[in-house]
Design a protein around this motif. Structure first.
Motif, PDB file in Angstrom:
ATOM      1  N   ASN A 110     -79.636  -1.436  48.044  1.00 11.60           N
ATOM      2  CA  ASN A 110     -80.350  -0.384  48.785  1.00 11.60           C
ATOM      3  C   ASN A 110     -81.343  -0.961  49.777  1.00 11.60           C
ATOM      4  O   ASN A 110     -81.469  -0.455  50.899  1.00 11.60           O
ATOM      5  CB  ASN A 110     -81.063   0.558  47.815  1.00 11.60           C
ATOM      6  N   SER A 111     -82.046  -2.022  49.395  1.00 14.71           N
ATOM      7  CA  SER A 111     -83.042  -2.581  50.311  1.00 14.71           C
ATOM      8  C   SER A 111     -82.389  -3.239  51.537  1.00 14.71           C
ATOM      9  O   SER A 111     -83.043  -3.383  52.570  1.00 14.71           O
ATOM     10  CB  SER A 111     -83.971  -3.556  49.590  1.00 14.71           C
ATOM     11  N   TYR A 112     -81.119  -3.610  51.435  1.00 12.75           N
ATOM     12  CA  TYR A 112     -80.400  -4.183  52.578  1.00 12.75           C
ATOM     13  C   TYR A 112     -79.483  -3.146  53.239  1.00 12.75           C
ATOM     14  O   TYR A 112     -78.605  -3.499  54.006  1.00 12.75           O
ATOM     15  CB  TYR A 112     -79.596  -5.419  52.143  1.00 12.75           C
ATOM     16  N   HIS A 113     -79.698  -1.891  52.910  1.00 12.13           N
ATOM     17  CA  HIS A 113     -78.914  -0.788  53.462  1.00 12.13           C
ATOM     18  C   HIS A 113     -77.419  -1.001  53.226  1.00 12.13           C
ATOM     19  O   HIS A 113     -76.590  -0.676  54.083  1.00 12.13           O
ATOM     20  CB  HIS A 113     -79.199  -0.585  54.956  1.00 12.13           C
ATOM     21  N   GLY A 114     -77.089  -1.561  52.073  1.00  7.03           N
ATOM     22  CA  GLY A 114     -75.694  -1.801  51.734  1.00  7.03           C
ATOM     23  C   GLY A 114     -75.005  -0.550  51.239  1.00  7.03           C
ATOM     24  O   GLY A 114     -75.644   0.467  50.932  1.00  7.03           O
ATOM     25  N   LEU A 115     -73.700  -0.630  51.183  1.00  9.36           N
ATOM     26  CA  LEU A 115     -72.881   0.475  50.680  1.00  9.36           C
ATOM     27  C   LEU A 115     -72.235   0.042  49.369  1.00  9.36           C
ATOM     28  O   LEU A 115     -71.724  -1.070  49.276  1.00  9.36           O
ATOM     29  CB  LEU A 115     -71.780   0.829  51.681  1.00  9.36           C
ATOM     30  N   ILE A 116     -72.233   0.928  48.408  1.00  8.58           N
ATOM     31  CA  ILE A 116     -71.526   0.656  47.157  1.00  8.58           C
ATOM     32  C   ILE A 116     -70.109   1.184  47.331  1.00  8.58           C
ATOM     33  O   ILE A 116     -69.898   2.375  47.559  1.00  8.58           O
ATOM     34  CB  ILE A 116     -72.239   1.329  45.973  1.00  8.58           C
ATOM     35  N   LEU A 117     -69.139   0.275  47.238  1.00  6.46           N
ATOM     36  CA  LEU A 117     -67.751   0.644  47.471  1.00  6.46           C
ATOM     37  C   LEU A 117     -67.001   0.893  46.171  1.00  6.46           C
ATOM     38  O   LEU A 117     -66.010   1.624  46.146  1.00  6.46           O
ATOM     39  CB  LEU A 117     -67.049  -0.455  48.275  1.00  6.46           C
ATOM     40  N   ASP A 118     -67.448   0.245  45.096  1.00  8.53           N
ATOM     41  CA  ASP A 118     -66.804   0.439  43.791  1.00  8.53           C
ATOM     42  C   ASP A 118     -67.830   0.107  42.710  1.00  8.53           C
ATOM     43  O   ASP A 118     -68.606  -0.838  42.858  1.00  8.53           O
ATOM     44  CB  ASP A 118     -65.582  -0.485  43.655  1.00  8.53           C
ATOM     45  N   ILE A 119     -67.784   0.886  41.656  1.00  3.33           N
ATOM     46  CA  ILE A 119     -68.698   0.642  40.545  1.00  3.33           C
ATOM     47  C   ILE A 119     -67.978   0.980  39.252  1.00  3.33           C
ATOM     48  O   ILE A 119     -67.272   1.982  39.177  1.00  3.33           O
ATOM     49  CB  ILE A 119     -70.010   1.457  40.722  1.00  3.33           C
ATOM     50  N   ASP A 120     -68.069   0.084  38.285  1.00  4.14           N
ATOM     51  CA  ASP A 120     -67.527   0.356  36.953  1.00  4.14           C
ATOM     52  C   ASP A 120     -68.480  -0.215  35.916  1.00  4.14           C
ATOM     53  O   ASP A 120     -69.591  -0.630  36.250  1.00  4.14           O
ATOM     54  CB  ASP A 120     -66.091  -0.162  36.794  1.00  4.14           C
ATOM     55  N   ALA A 121     -68.082  -0.245  34.683  1.00  2.00           N
ATOM     56  CA  ALA A 121     -68.976  -0.660  33.602  1.00  2.00           C
ATOM     57  C   ALA A 121     -69.376  -2.128  33.701  1.00  2.00           C
ATOM     58  O   ALA A 121     -70.426  -2.525  33.196  1.00  2.00           O
ATOM     59  CB  ALA A 121     -68.315  -0.384  32.255  1.00  2.00           C
ATOM     60  N   GLU A 122     -68.565  -2.942  34.337  1.00  2.00           N
ATOM     61  CA  GLU A 122     -68.800  -4.392  34.380  1.00  2.00           C
ATOM     62  C   GLU A 122     -69.299  -4.926  35.716  1.00  2.00           C
ATOM     63  O   GLU A 122     -69.889  -5.998  35.767  1.00  2.00           O
ATOM     64  CB  GLU A 122     -67.497  -5.131  34.016  1.00  2.00           C
ATOM     65  N   SER A 123     -68.999  -4.207  36.812  1.00  2.00           N
ATOM     66  CA  SER A 123     -69.295  -4.791  38.121  1.00  2.00           C
ATOM     67  C   SER A 123     -69.554  -3.736  39.189  1.00  2.00           C
ATOM     68  O   SER A 123     -69.231  -2.556  39.014  1.00  2.00           O
ATOM     69  CB  SER A 123     -68.141  -5.694  38.563  1.00  2.00           C
ATOM     70  N   ILE A 124     -70.110  -4.209  40.284  1.00  2.00           N
ATOM     71  CA  ILE A 124     -70.320  -3.402  41.490  1.00  2.00           C
ATOM     72  C   ILE A 124     -69.773  -4.191  42.670  1.00  2.00           C
ATOM     73  O   ILE A 124     -70.033  -5.388  42.787  1.00  2.00           O
ATOM     74  CB  ILE A 124     -71.822  -3.128  41.730  1.00  2.00           C
ATOM     75  N   ILE A 125     -69.023  -3.515  43.527  1.00  2.00           N
ATOM     76  CA  ILE A 125     -68.625  -4.103  44.802  1.00  2.00           C
ATOM     77  C   ILE A 125     -69.446  -3.417  45.882  1.00  2.00           C
ATOM     78  O   ILE A 125     -69.453  -2.186  45.977  1.00  2.00           O
ATOM     79  CB  ILE A 125     -67.125  -3.942  45.096  1.00  2.00           C
ATOM     80  N   ALA A 126     -70.133  -4.233  46.685  1.00  2.00           N
ATOM     81  CA  ALA A 126     -70.980  -3.690  47.745  1.00  2.00           C
ATOM     82  C   ALA A 126     -70.610  -4.310  49.083  1.00  2.00           C
ATOM     83  O   ALA A 126     -70.071  -5.417  49.145  1.00  2.00           O
ATOM     84  CB  ALA A 126     -72.446  -3.973  47.440  1.00  2.00           C
ATOM     85  N   GLU A 127     -70.910  -3.557  50.140  1.00  2.86           N
ATOM     86  CA  GLU A 127     -70.738  -4.025  51.518  1.00  2.86           C
ATOM     87  C   GLU A 127     -72.115  -4.137  52.136  1.00  2.86           C
ATOM     88  O   GLU A 127     -72.898  -3.194  52.082  1.00  2.86           O
ATOM     89  CB  GLU A 127     -69.897  -3.018  52.306  1.00  2.86           C
ATOM     90  N   VAL A 128     -72.408  -5.286  52.715  1.00  2.73           N
ATOM     91  CA  VAL A 128     -73.668  -5.482  53.430  1.00  2.73           C
ATOM     92  C   VAL A 128     -73.323  -6.032  54.808  1.00  2.73           C
ATOM     93  O   VAL A 128     -72.536  -6.982  54.927  1.00  2.73           O
ATOM     94  CB  VAL A 128     -74.605  -6.457  52.678  1.00  2.73           C
ATOM     95  N   THR A 129     -73.889  -5.440  55.827  1.00  3.61           N
ATOM     96  CA  THR A 129     -73.656  -5.860  57.207  1.00  3.61           C
ATOM     97  C   THR A 129     -74.978  -6.272  57.832  1.00  3.61           C
ATOM     98  O   THR A 129     -75.995  -5.631  57.604  1.00  3.61           O
ATOM     99  CB  THR A 129     -73.039  -4.697  58.018  1.00  3.61           C
ATOM    100  N   GLY A 130     -74.941  -7.351  58.610  1.00  6.98           N
ATOM    101  CA  GLY A 130     -76.154  -7.779  59.289  1.00  6.98           C
ATOM    102  C   GLY A 130     -75.975  -9.117  59.960  1.00  6.98           C
ATOM    103  O   GLY A 130     -74.863  -9.655  60.035  1.00  6.98           O
ATOM    104  N   GLU A 131     -77.086  -9.645  60.451  1.00 10.36           N
ATOM    105  CA  GLU A 131     -77.061 -10.980  61.044  1.00 10.36           C
ATOM    106  C   GLU A 131     -76.760 -11.994  59.943  1.00 10.36           C
ATOM    107  O   GLU A 131     -77.000 -11.733  58.757  1.00 10.36           O
ATOM    108  CB  GLU A 131     -78.402 -11.279  61.704  1.00 10.36           C
TER     109      GLU A 131
END
Length: 165
Positions: A110-131
């Motif tokens: 959230n602090s890097y304005h990322g997107l959560i693309l997938d979430i389950d009991a064991e893991s999170i896949i996130a997208e972060v865009t920037g320099e």
């Protein structure tokens, strides 16, 4: 000798073998490509490549001259970092089976304005865009949580204002 990260953008013919020819030029000259991104333009006959590499000014000028001589390269330009917007995208899978790790991961995403693309009991896949520096900083912060794997796109860049390739 000071070697900073430089960005070179160029238009090429969108046909098989062009990417090989460009990367082969770098291989022959002994230069490592830090990142490369390429995609077709609105004219399907053309593609835009963006390459980042560590090189001093003299070497960078040589590379631009060599690229400019290639038949498949239509236009090439060193991008001035002060007049360029550059971004890359990171996909990262974090180990979050521990509730505290999950909370920490969500805070950083959230602090890097990322997107959560997938979430389950064991893991999170996130997208972060920037320099590039932002992506590096994010990876350092989430590293203690547990990075299962990640993938980066490489830098893509456009010049500001009326400047064009």
């Amino acid at each position: 000798m000071y070697r900073s990260l430089s960005t070179v953008a160029f238009l090429v013919e969108n046909k098989p073998g062009v990417l090989f020819n460009v990367t082969n030029l770098f291989r022959r000259r002994g230069f490592n490509i830090e990142s490369i991104s390429v995609g077709p333009l609105d004219d399907p006959e053309l593609a835009r490549m963006t390459i980042t590499l560590k090189a001093d000014s003299r070497v960078l000028n040589q590379i631009v001259e060599q690229l400019d001589k290639m038949v498949d390269v239509i236009r090439v330009k060193r991008l001035d970092p002060m007049r360029t917007v550059a971004r890359e995208m990171l996909l990262v899978k974090l180990q979050t089976s521990d509730p505290m790790a999950r909370e920490e991961a969500l805070k950083h995403i959230n602090s890097y304005h990322g997107l959560i693309l997938d979430i389950d009991a064991e893991s999170i896949i996130a997208e972060v865009t920037g320099e590039t520096e932002t992506i590096e900083e994010f990876l350092k912060k989430v590293s203690p949580i547990g990075i299962l794997e990640f993938s980066r796109t490489g830098v893509t860049a456009l010049e500001k204002g009326r400047l064009r390739l």
